[in-house]
Design a protein around this motif. Structure first.
Motif, PDB file in Angstrom:
ATOM      1  N   PRO A   1     -47.329  13.411  28.740  1.00 20.97           N
ATOM      2  CA  PRO A   1     -48.551  13.708  27.982  1.00 20.97           C
ATOM      3  C   PRO A   1     -49.582  12.591  28.114  1.00 20.97           C
ATOM      4  O   PRO A   1     -49.228  11.423  28.226  1.00 20.97           O
ATOM      5  N   ARG A   2     -50.841  12.981  28.102  1.00 21.37           N
ATOM      6  CA  ARG A   2     -51.939  12.024  27.972  1.00 21.37           C
ATOM      7  C   ARG A   2     -52.592  12.311  26.627  1.00 21.37           C
ATOM      8  O   ARG A   2     -53.469  13.174  26.523  1.00 21.37           O
ATOM      9  N   PRO A   3     -52.123  11.639  25.562  1.00 15.78           N
ATOM     10  CA  PRO A   3     -52.587  11.972  24.207  1.00 15.78           C
ATOM     11  C   PRO A   3     -54.082  11.734  24.043  1.00 15.78           C
ATOM     12  O   PRO A   3     -54.667  10.873  24.693  1.00 15.78           O
ATOM     13  N   SER A   4     -54.683  12.525  23.152  1.00 18.46           N
ATOM     14  CA  SER A   4     -56.054  12.285  22.722  1.00 18.46           C
ATOM     15  C   SER A   4     -55.974  11.466  21.430  1.00 18.46           C
ATOM     16  O   SER A   4     -54.896  11.354  20.828  1.00 18.46           O
TER      17      SER A   4
ATOM     18  N   THR B   1     -54.073  13.057  18.621  1.00 18.06           N
ATOM     19  CA  THR B   1     -52.661  13.432  18.753  1.00 18.06           C
ATOM     20  C   THR B   1     -51.719  12.232  18.892  1.00 18.06           C
ATOM     21  O   THR B   1     -50.506  12.420  18.977  1.00 18.06           O
TER      22      THR B   1
ATOM     23  N   PHE C   1     -48.831  12.167  16.423  1.00 18.06           N
ATOM     24  CA  PHE C   1     -47.834  13.192  16.738  1.00 18.06           C
ATOM     25  C   PHE C   1     -46.854  12.665  17.785  1.00 18.06           C
ATOM     26  O   PHE C   1     -45.634  12.741  17.613  1.00 18.06           O
ATOM     27  N   TRP C   2     -47.397  12.084  18.860  1.00 16.09           N
ATOM     28  CA  TRP C   2     -46.532  11.623  19.954  1.00 16.09           C
ATOM     29  C   TRP C   2     -45.720  10.398  19.531  1.00 16.09           C
ATOM     30  O   TRP C   2     -44.568  10.243  19.952  1.00 16.09           O
TER      31      TRP C   2
ATOM     32  N   PRO D   1     -52.729  22.531  17.878  1.00 15.73           N
ATOM     33  CA  PRO D   1     -52.584  21.090  17.982  1.00 15.73           C
ATOM     34  C   PRO D   1     -53.345  20.332  16.892  1.00 15.73           C
ATOM     35  O   PRO D   1     -54.266  20.874  16.280  1.00 15.73           O
ATOM     36  N   PRO D   2     -52.941  19.075  16.673  1.00 17.02           N
ATOM     37  CA  PRO D   2     -53.548  18.264  15.618  1.00 17.02           C
ATOM     38  C   PRO D   2     -55.047  18.085  15.822  1.00 17.02           C
ATOM     39  O   PRO D   2     -55.518  17.964  16.954  1.00 17.02           O
TER      40      PRO D   2
END
Lengths: 132, 404
Positions: free
Chosen positions: A9-12, A15, A18-19, A41-42
Motif C-alpha cells: 500500500p501507498r497510504p494517503s 489512511t 488504519f495501516w 475507506p477512511p
C-alpha cells in the motif's frame, strides 16, 4: 534476478492510522460519533451525515462474502493463480476488498461467513479473510 | 445497523430539448491493429471522417469534446492543435466509457446555452499497439497507467484490472438470480454472429456456445470470450441543432432523450453490482423521449463484458431484474430477434473503443445505411448506452430517425 516484491500500500494522509493499526494486527474503522455510521475507506468527514466528529473503532473481524472472483491469469509475479479476491461485508457495515484465504476455491459461496486473518507482503501486514 | 438512506430527489428531464438536436456526421478510423497511428492520430482520422460524412468543413466547427486521457493529458487541446482549430467550447471528459455519450449530452447543453453551434465529439485509443509495443521482451503495458490506479485497497490484495472488477458483479448476479455461464455465453455468441456481417470488425471467426465454454480462463466467472477486445481505433460524431441538420448531407438522427446516473458510492456499495446506474440513467432518458423500452427497435449497449449487457437488459427494463439470462438466451439479441443488440458486433467482437462505436452504429442503423443482412428492418428508434469510470458512471442516449 531480483526478488519478486508484492505490491504494497501507498497510504494517503487519511489512511496512515488504519495501516499503522494493521501492523499491530488490528483492523480499525472510522465510526461517526454523531450518527453511528461506520465507513471505509477512511476520510475526514462521515459520508452519511457529514459530521467531522468521529473515532477509530476496532472491527470484531466477522464478515460475509458479498461477491468474489478467482484469478486464473497471472497479473503480477507475486500473485500465483489460482487465488480468490472478494468483497467482504464487515459486520459493522462497510465492505472492503480482500484476499480470501482458502484451501478449496470451489467451496466459496456468496453469503458465506468469513473471519479476519492476516496476509504478509514484505514488511506489511495486510488484512485478509477466510471462511470458518 | 438500521439507518435512513439520504438520497437527493431525481430532477426532471427537459422535454423541450426532445428532438431539438441531431447527430449529423459519424466517422471512425481503422480498427484492430493499427500500429502506424497514435491514439490522437486515430482520433484525428475519425474526426476527419465524421466531418466529411456530415459535409462540413473545419470553418463550421466551434466546439470540441473528447474523452481522455488514457495516457495523454488534455486530449481536447491536442486535438484542436491537430485539427487546426480554435473553439468557443472545448473540454476533456473523465467518466470512462460513459464519457462518449456524455460528450454528446454536453454538446447539446453547450449549444443550447449559446456557447457554440457545431460540436465535434470523439474518442481514440491505441490499446493494441500500446500493449504490444515492446515485442522483444513480450512485456505488456498496463491499459491503465499505474499512477491512475488506486494506491491502496487494491493491488496489495491481488486485485488487478477491469475484468476482475466486473467479474465480481457477475458472481453476485449468479448467486442472487441463478444466472449461468450459458447465459453469458449466448451474449458473446450473438454479438460474434453480428461481427461476421461487419467487414470492419476485428473478430472474423464464428463462435459457438461450445467454443465459448472452452475459452481461456481469465478471472472466474469470466473467460476470454466474456471480455471485450484490445483495440487500436477511434470514433467521432458531429452534433448540431435539428434545424441546421435539415440542410446537411445525411438523414439527420435526432436525439430524443438522454440521461446519466453515477453510482459514486462505488461498485461495492448497496446492490450497485446488480442494480447498476443504467436503471436511473435509462428512466431519465425514456422520460425525456416520452417512450418506453418496448418502443426501442435496436439497442447498442456498452459491452465491456458479457455481464454488463445482461444487467443492462434488466436495468433498462427490457426484462425483469434477474431475467436477463433467460432473455438473452431466448435469442432476443440477434439481428432478427425481439431486441437486435450490438448489431456491429459490439466491443466484444467488433472492437473496444469505449462506447463511441456504439453511438455510430445506432446512427447508421437509423439512417438505414446497411444492406439487408446487417440492417435492422425499419429501425426508427435506438437506445445507446455508455458505462465506465470503473463501474459507477452511466450515460444513455435515445436516438430517432429524422424526417427525410
Amino acid at each position: 534476478m531480483s526478488a519478486v516484491h508484492p505490491p504494497t500500500p501507498r497510504p494517503s494522509p487519511e489512511t496512515v492510522p488504519f495501516w499503522e493499526a494493521c501492523q499491530e494486527g488490528r483492523l480499525i474503522l472510522p465510526k461517526c460519533d454523531e450518527c453511528g455510521f461506520f465507513w471505509f475507506p477512511p476520510s475526514s468527514f462521515c459520508p452519511e451525515c457529514w459530521s467531522p466528529t468521529w473515532s477509530w473503532v476496532e472491527a470484531d473481524g466477522l464478515a460475509s462474502l458479498h461477491a468474489f472472483v478467482v484469478f486464473r491469469r497471472q497479473y503480477h509475479p507475486a500473485f500465483e493463480p489460482p487465488y480468490a479476491v472478494g468483497v467482504v461485508h464487515l459486520k459493522e457495515g462497510p465492505r472492503i476488498l480482500s484476499r480470501i484465504i482458502t484451501t478449496d476455491l470451489t467451496k466459496l459461496q456468496v453469503g458465506m461467513p468469513l473471519k479476519l486473518t492476516w496476509d504478509q507482503a514484505d514488511d506489511w501486514k495486510i488484512p485478509a479473510f477466510r471462511p470458518f | 445497523m438500521a439507518r435512513q438512506k439520504v438520497t437527493a430527489e431525481m430532477s426532471n428531464p427537459n422535454k423541450a430539448l426532445r428532438g431539438k438536436y441531431a447527430i449529423v456526421g459519424v466517422g471512425q478510423s481503422d480498427l484492430g491493429q493499427v500500429p502506424g497511428l497514435s491514439s490522437l492520430g486515430l482520433l484525428n482520422e475519425a474526426m476527419h471522417n465524421a466531418m466529411d460524412d456530415a459535409g462540413l468543413t473545419k470553418a463550421d466547427v466551434n466546439g470540441v469534446i473528447c474523452r481522455g486521457p488514457d495516457d495523454i493529458y488534455t486530449h481536447h487541446q491536442r486535438m484542436g492543435e491537430l485539427l487546426g482549430i480554435d473553439a468557443e467550447f472545448s473540454t476533456t471528459l473523465d467518466n470512462g466509457g460513459a464519457s462518449q455519450i456524455l460528450s454528446v449530452i454536453l454538446a447539446i447543453m453547450a449549444i443550447d446555452a449559446g456557447m457554440c453551434d457545431v460540436v465535434l465529439c470523439g474518442y481514440g485509443r491505441d490499446s493494441w499497439s500500446r500493449t504490444h509495443r515492446d515485442t522483444s521482451t513480450k512485456m505488456s503495458v498496463p491499459l491503465v497507467p499505474p499512477e491512475q490506479e488506486r494506491s491502496e485497497f487494491n493491488a496489495e490484495v491481488g486485485m488487478f484490472g477491469a475484468v476482475a472488477m466486473h467479474a465480481l458483479g457477475a458472481s453476485r448476479h449468479m448467486a442472487l438470480y441463478g444466472t449461468s455461464k450459458d447465459d453469458l455465453g449466448t451474449i458473446a455468441v450473438a454479438f460474434r454472429e453480428h461481427a461476421l456481417r461487419n467487414p470492419a470488425a476485428q473478430m472474423k471467426q464464428p463462435l459457438s456456445l461450445e467454443k465459448y465454454h472452452s475459452g481461456r480462463p481469465i478471472v472466474d466467472p469470466f473467460n476470454v470470450y466474456d471480455c471485450s477486445l484490445v483495440t487500436d481505433g477511434a470514433g467521432a460524431v458531429v452534433v448540431c441543432s435539428a434545424e441546421r441538420a435539415k440542410d446537411l448531407r445525411q438523414t439527420p438522427v435526432l436525439i430524443s432523450g438522454f440521461g446519466t446516473f453515477n453510482n459514486l458510492r462505488g461498485w461495492y456499495y448497496d446492490e450497485h453490482m446488480t442494480d447498476t446506474a443504467a436503471r436511473r440513467s435509462g428512466e431519465k432518458a425514456f422520460a425525456m423521449a416520452g417512450i418506453r423500452p418496448e418502443d426501442i427497435d435496436t439497442a447498442q449497449l456498452y459491452d465491456c463484458f458479457t455481464y454488463m449487457v445482461l444487467t443492462q437488459l434488466e436495468d433498462y427494463g427490457f426484462c425483469k431484474k434477474g431475467e436477463g439470462g433467460p432473455f438473452a438466451a431466448s435469442g432476443a439479441l440477434s439481428i432478427d430477434g425481439a431486441l437486435p443488440c450490438n448489431t456491429s458486433g459490439g466491443q466484444l467482437s467488433e472492437g473496444h473503443v469505449e462506447g463511441v462505436l456504439q453511438i455510430i452504429e445506432g446512427v447508421r442503423q437509423l439512417r438505414h445505411a446497411y444492406d439487408s443482412e446487417r440492417q435492422v428492418t425499419d429501425a426508427e428508434r435506438a437506445l445507446v448506452s455508455g458505462h465506465g469510470g470503473n463501474t459507477v458512471c452511466h450515460s444513455s442516449l435515445i436516438l430517432e430517425r429524422g424526417g427525410e
